[in-house]
Scaffold this active site. Structure first.
Site, PDB file in Angstrom:
ATOM      1  N   LYS A 132       6.140   9.402  -4.976  1.00 40.10           N
ATOM      2  CA  LYS A 132       5.315  10.395  -5.657  1.00 40.10           C
ATOM      3  C   LYS A 132       3.864  10.225  -5.226  1.00 40.10           C
ATOM      4  O   LYS A 132       3.508   9.108  -4.850  1.00 40.10           O
ATOM      5  CB  LYS A 132       5.415  10.293  -7.184  1.00 40.10           C
ATOM      6  CG  LYS A 132       5.311   8.904  -7.805  1.00 40.10           C
ATOM      7  CD  LYS A 132       4.119   8.030  -7.607  1.00 40.10           C
ATOM      8  CE  LYS A 132       2.755   8.459  -7.945  1.00 40.10           C
ATOM      9  NZ  LYS A 132       1.723   7.425  -7.660  1.00 40.10           N
ATOM     10  N   TYR A 217       2.050  10.668 -13.927  1.00 42.62           N
ATOM     11  CA  TYR A 217       2.922   9.998 -14.913  1.00 42.62           C
ATOM     12  C   TYR A 217       2.798  10.663 -16.278  1.00 42.62           C
ATOM     13  O   TYR A 217       3.779  10.799 -17.011  1.00 42.62           O
ATOM     14  CB  TYR A 217       2.584   8.508 -15.016  1.00 42.62           C
ATOM     15  CG  TYR A 217       3.038   7.714 -13.812  1.00 42.62           C
ATOM     16  CD1 TYR A 217       4.333   7.231 -13.726  1.00 42.62           C
ATOM     17  CD2 TYR A 217       2.177   7.470 -12.755  1.00 42.62           C
ATOM     18  CE1 TYR A 217       4.768   6.523 -12.615  1.00 42.62           C
ATOM     19  CE2 TYR A 217       2.584   6.768 -11.635  1.00 42.62           C
ATOM     20  CZ  TYR A 217       3.891   6.298 -11.572  1.00 42.62           C
ATOM     21  OH  TYR A 217       4.314   5.609 -10.462  1.00 42.62           O
TER      22      TYR A 217
HETATM   23  P1  NDP Z   1      -0.860   1.150   0.538  1.00 40.87           P
HETATM   24  O1  NDP Z   1      -2.202   1.564   1.011  1.00 40.87           O
HETATM   25  O2  NDP Z   1      -0.728  -0.197  -0.038  1.00 40.87           O
HETATM   26  O3  NDP Z   1       0.191   1.260   1.726  1.00 40.87           O
HETATM   27  C1  NDP Z   1       0.332   2.407   2.517  1.00 40.87           C
HETATM   28  C2  NDP Z   1       0.935   1.997   3.854  1.00 40.87           C
HETATM   29  O4  NDP Z   1       1.105   3.167   4.635  1.00 40.87           O
HETATM   30  C3  NDP Z   1       0.031   1.096   4.701  1.00 40.87           C
HETATM   31  O5  NDP Z   1       0.163  -0.257   4.408  1.00 40.87           O
HETATM   32  C4  NDP Z   1       0.483   1.420   6.105  1.00 40.87           C
HETATM   33  O6  NDP Z   1       1.650   0.656   6.392  1.00 40.87           O
HETATM   34  C5  NDP Z   1       0.937   2.863   6.010  1.00 40.87           C
HETATM   35  N1  NDP Z   1      -0.049   3.788   6.605  1.00 40.87           N
HETATM   36  C6  NDP Z   1       0.190   4.570   7.672  1.00 40.87           C
HETATM   37  N2  NDP Z   1      -0.887   5.291   7.974  1.00 40.87           N
HETATM   38  C7  NDP Z   1      -1.844   4.967   7.094  1.00 40.87           C
HETATM   39  C8  NDP Z   1      -3.199   5.375   6.910  1.00 40.87           C
HETATM   40  N3  NDP Z   1      -3.776   6.305   7.695  1.00 40.87           N
HETATM   41  N4  NDP Z   1      -3.908   4.809   5.916  1.00 40.87           N
HETATM   42  C9  NDP Z   1      -3.348   3.895   5.099  1.00 40.87           C
HETATM   43  N5  NDP Z   1      -2.062   3.487   5.215  1.00 40.87           N
HETATM   44  C10 NDP Z   1      -1.319   4.000   6.222  1.00 40.87           C
HETATM   45  O7  NDP Z   1      -0.367   2.273  -0.474  1.00 40.87           O
HETATM   46  P2  NDP Z   1       0.704   2.115  -1.655  1.00 40.87           P
HETATM   47  O8  NDP Z   1       1.818   1.261  -1.223  1.00 40.87           O
HETATM   48  O9  NDP Z   1       0.005   1.763  -2.908  1.00 40.87           O
HETATM   49  O10 NDP Z   1       1.201   3.646  -1.817  1.00 40.87           O
HETATM   50  C11 NDP Z   1       2.099   4.236  -0.901  1.00 40.87           C
HETATM   51  C12 NDP Z   1       2.783   5.416  -1.589  1.00 40.87           C
HETATM   52  O11 NDP Z   1       3.545   4.933  -2.685  1.00 40.87           O
HETATM   53  C13 NDP Z   1       1.833   6.456  -2.159  1.00 40.87           C
HETATM   54  O12 NDP Z   1       2.367   7.744  -1.990  1.00 40.87           O
HETATM   55  C14 NDP Z   1       1.769   6.128  -3.643  1.00 40.87           C
HETATM   56  O13 NDP Z   1       1.484   7.239  -4.451  1.00 40.87           O
HETATM   57  C15 NDP Z   1       3.159   5.592  -3.886  1.00 40.87           C
HETATM   58  N6  NDP Z   1       3.195   4.605  -4.983  1.00 40.87           N
HETATM   59  C16 NDP Z   1       4.132   4.753  -5.948  1.00 40.87           C
HETATM   60  C17 NDP Z   1       4.209   3.869  -6.998  1.00 40.87           C
HETATM   61  C18 NDP Z   1       5.246   4.020  -8.037  1.00 40.87           C
HETATM   62  O14 NDP Z   1       5.197   3.296  -9.029  1.00 40.87           O
HETATM   63  N7  NDP Z   1       6.219   4.905  -7.868  1.00 40.87           N
HETATM   64  C19 NDP Z   1       3.269   2.747  -7.104  1.00 40.87           C
HETATM   65  C20 NDP Z   1       2.354   2.642  -5.997  1.00 40.87           C
HETATM   66  C21 NDP Z   1       2.327   3.556  -4.985  1.00 40.87           C
HETATM   67  P3  NDP Z   1       1.850  -0.070   7.803  1.00 40.87           P
HETATM   68  O15 NDP Z   1       0.703  -1.008   7.948  1.00 40.87           O
HETATM   69  O16 NDP Z   1       3.163  -0.710   7.665  1.00 40.87           O
HETATM   70  O17 NDP Z   1       1.830   1.036   8.842  1.00 40.87           O
END
Ligand code: NDP
Length: 368
Positions: A132, A217
């Protein structure tokens, strides 16, 4: 204090009876092979929350990772015992179609990348779990639904609260008439976003501010606790544009939803205070959750006009909402049924979020 048995609470959720969580009956007709997930985007949520949950799953396993950081991908693949063929970059992502280990792609990327990586997964012949918010516009959501439909693949949105025992019990109570006629819902969801460099504060990557991220949420809970769809809404934004964190996206947005039965939902989404709460009031009582939608430790009270009785559920093995979510999609694939939170559910929210933004911008009530 009332202690609720986890299995009872899930079974009691009626239409939501998540067979994968309830075990028993589902297991009897389940083939032995667990279905394989590839996680795309190894960020906080994927690495710290989702990946450790596969050990709690009955029907799902982790088989691949997709990352822009080869070292991180290699390290995590080793930690989870994944074979070399289970490591992908964004460049060779499409070749996942040749990997029979991968049944489902789980998109854990920044919001603006959800549509592209979902559509590419569908074209590669994989089912999709997408985080989401589903995307950053309703047009993108429609394209994602169409791509999965065309490929004959399932699409589910990571709305984990639909698998969380406290929220399931709250819904059951509300639907049972325990608090009488539902009249008013209130929710505040927020956390303090401190670092202005985060992608969540860059509109091109996030699509919007707190509403997209955490306000969703409150919006979800307003819909599942009332069991209705809003017919009108009004929203008001409060953002300090001089604050370097909020030059591109909103901080606080307050939105009021009007439901056909006359129920009003009043919700606040924010990036400048920590809050995680909802309360549903009926003419014979109330149901209150705080925290309401966290990963763990959600608490619930019922009462005539206050927090009189705490209703608790015993902790399951690990964070069951995540395992429940992962296994639910597998069950839907096996039984060829739609996930309880499929693409249409994500699209519904996105249309409402667009209307919320429009209402705040134009400062007017919007009839839906
Ligand atoms: P993070 O910033 O921690 O991680 C995002 C990952 O995406 C990065 O580590 C990277 O992985 C990859 N990525 C690829 N391109 C980009 C870019 N241009 N900028 C940043 N990251 C990039 O985010 P979250 O894990 O917190 O969130 C990811 C998704 O999950 C979102 O859509 C968020 O809304 C959702 N979410 C849902 C939750 C829930 O409870 N359902 C809780 C938290 C988040 P790599 O280095 O491996 O390429």
């Amino acid at each position: 204090m009332t202690t609720m048995n986890r299995r009872q609470s899930i079974a009691a959720a009626g239409g939501l009876a998540v067979a994968s969580l309830a075990g028993g009956a589902a297991t009897a007709q389940t083939p032995d092979r667990k279905m394989g997930y590839a996680i795309v985007g190894l960020g906080y949520y994927a690495v710290n929350v989702i990946m450790p949950q596969f050990k709690n799953c009955q029907h799902s396993k982790l088989v691949a990772v997709v990352s822009g950081d080869p070292e991180k991908a290699k390290r995590l693949a080793a930690e989870y015992g994944l074979p070399k063929r289970g490591i992908y970059s964004y460049d060779n992502y499409d070749s996942i179609k040749n990997n029979p280990d991968v049944d489902i792609v789980y998109v854990c990327l920044p919001n603006s990348m959800h549509a592209e990586y979902t559509i590419r997964a569908a074209k590669a012949g994989k089912h999709v779990m997408c985080e989401k918010p589903m995307a950053i516009s309703s047009a993108e959501c429609e394209a994602m639904i169409a791509a999965c439909k065309q490929a004959g693949k399932k699409l589910m949105i990571g709305y984990r609260s639909h698998f969380e025992a406290t929220n399931l019990e709250a819904r059951r109570l509300a639907n049972s008439g325990a608090i009488g006629k539902r009249r008013y819902f209130r929710s505040e969801h927020g956390f303090v976003q401190r670092d202005p460099s985060k992608w969540r504060l860059k509109k091109a990557l996030s699509g919007g501010g707190s509403m997209m991220d955490i306000g969703i949420y409150a919006l979800q809970a307003a819909r599942y606790m009332t069991g209705e769809e809003p017919i009108a809404l009004y929203a008001h934004e409060q953002t300090d544009k001089n604050d370097p964190r909020f030059t591109e996206v909103e901080d606080m947005i307050e939105f009021e939803l009007e439901f056909p039965s006359g129920v009003i939902a009043s919700c606040m989404s924010m990036y400048s205070a920590n809050q995680n709460h909802y309360i549903l009031m009926g003419d014979q009582g109330r149901i209150e959750l705080e925290p309401a939608t966290r990963y763990t430790g959600n608490r619930m009270w019922t009462g005539k006009d206050g927090r009189e009785t705490e209703v608790t559920s015993p902790p399951g093995p690990g964070s069951t909402q995540f395992a429940g979510q992962l296994d639910h999609l597998v069950q839907c694939i096996r039984e060829n049924r739609e996930p309880i939170v499929g693409g249409e559910e994500g699209l519904r929210d996105m249309r409402l979020i667009e209307a919320i933004y429009r209402s705040a911008r134009e400062q007017k009530r919007i009839t839906l």
